[in-house]
Scaffold this motif. Structure first.
Motif, PDB file in Angstrom:
ATOM      1  N   GLU A 123       0.848  -1.037   0.087  1.00 59.79           N
ATOM      2  CA  GLU A 123      -0.115   0.066   0.027  1.00 59.79           C
ATOM      3  C   GLU A 123       0.843   1.097  -0.129  1.00 59.79           C
ATOM      4  OE1 GLU A 123      -2.603  -0.528   3.356  1.00 59.79           O
ATOM      5  OE2 GLU A 123      -4.069  -1.416   2.240  1.00 59.79           O
ATOM      6  N   LEU A 124       1.823   1.381   0.720  1.00 64.53           N
ATOM      7  CA  LEU A 124       2.917   2.608   0.867  1.00 64.53           C
ATOM      8  C   LEU A 124       3.635   2.457  -0.462  1.00 64.53           C
ATOM      9  CD1 LEU A 124       4.009   4.621   2.520  1.00 64.53           C
ATOM     10  CD2 LEU A 124       6.019   2.801   3.252  1.00 64.53           C
ATOM     11  N   LEU A 161       0.821   4.307  -2.886  1.00 67.00           N
ATOM     12  CA  LEU A 161       0.485   5.565  -2.508  1.00 67.00           C
ATOM     13  C   LEU A 161       1.546   6.498  -2.993  1.00 67.00           C
ATOM     14  CD1 LEU A 161      -1.096   5.050   1.010  1.00 67.00           C
ATOM     15  CD2 LEU A 161      -2.350   5.503  -1.334  1.00 67.00           C
ATOM     16  N   ARG A 162       2.903   6.146  -2.805  1.00 66.14           N
ATOM     17  CA  ARG A 162       3.825   7.172  -3.027  1.00 66.14           C
ATOM     18  C   ARG A 162       4.927   6.301  -3.812  1.00 66.14           C
ATOM     19  NH1 ARG A 162       4.954   9.493   3.037  1.00 66.14           N
ATOM     20  NH2 ARG A 162       2.908  10.522   3.279  1.00 66.14           N
ATOM     21  N   PRO A 163       4.669   6.354  -5.005  1.00 65.12           N
ATOM     22  CA  PRO A 163       5.589   5.477  -6.056  1.00 65.12           C
ATOM     23  C   PRO A 163       6.834   6.296  -6.222  1.00 65.12           C
ATOM     24  CG  PRO A 163       3.826   6.442  -7.155  1.00 65.12           C
ATOM     25  CD  PRO A 163       3.271   6.547  -5.874  1.00 65.12           C
ATOM     26  N   GLU A 164       6.753   7.485  -5.950  1.00 66.03           N
ATOM     27  CA  GLU A 164       7.863   8.519  -6.454  1.00 66.03           C
ATOM     28  C   GLU A 164       9.117   8.164  -5.127  1.00 66.03           C
ATOM     29  OE1 GLU A 164       5.302  10.705  -4.159  1.00 66.03           O
ATOM     30  OE2 GLU A 164       5.017   9.489  -5.838  1.00 66.03           O
ATOM     31  N   GLN A 165       8.530   7.932  -4.111  1.00 63.10           N
ATOM     32  CA  GLN A 165       9.294   7.751  -3.038  1.00 63.10           C
ATOM     33  C   GLN A 165       9.784   6.367  -2.419  1.00 63.10           C
ATOM     34  OE1 GLN A 165       7.703   9.686   0.760  1.00 63.10           O
ATOM     35  NE2 GLN A 165       7.444  11.856  -0.673  1.00 63.10           N
ATOM     36  N   ALA A 166       9.225   5.305  -3.292  1.00 67.50           N
ATOM     37  CA  ALA A 166       9.180   4.060  -2.794  1.00 67.50           C
ATOM     38  C   ALA A 166      10.249   3.542  -3.483  1.00 67.50           C
ATOM     39  CB  ALA A 166       7.988   3.088  -3.068  1.00 67.50           C
TER      40      ALA A 166
END
Length: 445
Positions: free
Chosen positions: A250-251, A254-259
């Protein structure tokens, strides 16, 4: 029809057998009465004929007295007066009848006859002997025997019916405790497995059955509670890695650019390995519970097997600041892969809970009873004696804080106990003054 015969009522079986036994018993008694009566009648008839024969011989043997045939006939007629059941015929040796008394004969008469010869003169010449046929009418005795037979038959059938009805009532009354017992068993369900059958008012013959049934209920209740606890523990253990997997995914979404996808995949892979380990351990325990036995093969020295396991755990022991050694040796027929797994789990358990800088000791020895002891000793916190019997339960952890929850899911020692049972042995554990010894006791072959 076969299934119907197999499920025939016990009450019907007992009642029918009692009826047949009653009829057979009464039939034998009645038959004996009939045979004894018939024998007495026959004996009395023969005795009567013998007595009459004696009198007739006396009348016929005196040649002078019966020289006149009319005088002889008159004496024989006088003898037969009042003997309506007798018939007499006297003939010479050439077959000529000199006297015949047939007035008592009837078409319905049934005769018992006696034939004999009487000498006419002193020289007793066979050609001059008189041939006598004396007949006794036994119709009255036969009629009496016939009535007696009918009476006895009716008595046997009637007595059997009366006894059967009484037996049916007694059997029905005797089986009342069984019906009450069936009612008690119907009241037992999965919701009240704690309930037990009451044997206070039951017959003595049913008490062992009730005790065994209550013992079975106790075992079922224990197994049911263990199954419920096992299901709850499985759900709890699987929830943690599944929740971690879901949260990571989920994380990342939600934040693909930070993952960092590599980090997410590595974390997910770690949790999947943990899930796989739990499932594999559960499958192994399931197979052990189904009675799968160990595949034994001769092992010359268990010490070499223990050394191989220590080499595998060398890095983990060094990281925990521990040293390990093997003490003793043993030999026999064992399932080496299973023993490697048991030793590995025991060493892993000791590594987690041993004090840094201490020595972990692998003990191998054969005791007098022909049993091999394989154990691992470590120095650390003393385990509560009340918790020792639970060490080999599934998902049990002696550490309430679950400080090693990420690397340990509580099935290691349960698998050790299963391996002991697969070798027809048992696990054991002791902890005193900071010294904990956990292992298995198994036969060498």
């Amino acid at each position: 029809m076969k299934a119907l015969a197999q499920h025939r009522s016990l009450r019907q079986r007992l009642s029918w057998w009692l009826a047949l036994q009653s009829f057979a018993g009464l039939g034998v008694v009645c038959l004996m009465v009939y045979l004894v009566t018939e024998f007495n009648f026959r004996d009395r008839q023969e005795e009567t004929l013998a007595q009459k024969e004696t009198v007739i011989r006396h009348l016929l043997q005196d040649g002078k007295e019966h020289g006149d045939s009319e005088d002889l006939a008159h004496k024989l007629d006088d003898f037969l007066v009042g003997h309506g059941d007798l018939s007499l015929e006297v003939a010479q040796a050439d077959g000529m009848v000199i006297y015949a008394h047939a007035r008592n004969q009837s078409a319905k008469a049934v005769w018992r006859q006696r034939q004999f010869e009487v000498a006419q003169a002193a020289d007793q010449t066979p050609s001059r002997n008189l041939r006598v046929q004396l007949s006794l009418d036994i119709r009255t005795d036969n009629q009496l025997l016939h009535r007696l037979a009918l009476t006895l038959l009716v008595a046997a059938i009637g007595g059997a019916i009366v006894v059967s009805l009484g037996g049916f009532s007694l059997v029905n009354l005797g089986l009342a405790p069984v019906r009450r017992l069936a009612g008690q068993t119907r009241a037992v369900s999965a919701d009240n497995l704690h309930q037990r059958l009451d044997s206070a008012e039951q017959p003595l013959e049913l008490v062992p059955l009730i005790d065994q049934f209550n013992a079975l209920l106790a075992r079922i209740e224990k197994a049911y509670l263990q199954m419920e606890g096992f299901n709850a523990d499985v759900a709890h253990e699987l929830c943690t890695p599944l929740a971690t997997l879901i949260a990571n995914n989920e994380l990342a979404l939600l934040r693909p650019e930070q993952a960092d996808m590599r980090e997410v995949l590595a974390s997910n892979l770690e949790e999947l390995h943990r899930l796989t380990g739990i499932v594999n351990d559960m499958l192994f325990l399931s197979q052990a519970d189904r009675g799968v036995g160990a595949r034994r093969a001769p092992v010359a020295t268990l010490a070499s097997v223990a050394v191989d396991v220590l080499d595998y755990h060398e890095a983990a022991l060094a990281e925990a600041g521990l040293t390990a050694k093997v003490v003793g040796d043993a030999h026999g027929a064992f399932d080496v892969p299973l023993l490697r797994r048991a030793l590995s789990n025991l060493l892993g358990n000791a590594t987690r809970y041993a004090n840094p800088g201490s020595i972990v000791q692998v003990n191998l020895r054969t005791i007098d009873e022909g049993r091999v002891l394989i154990s691992v000793t470590n120095y650390g916190s003393t385990i509560d004696p009340e918790r020792l019997p639970q060490l080999f339960d599934r998902f049990f952890r002696a550490d309430p804080a679950r400080s090693h929850g990420q690397s340990n899911h509580g099935l290691g020692l349960a698998i050790v106990g299963a391996i002991a049972r697969m070798h027809q042995g048992k696990p054991f554990a002791s902890s005193e003054n900071g010294v904990t010894n956990v292992g298995i006791e198994i036969p060498p072959n």
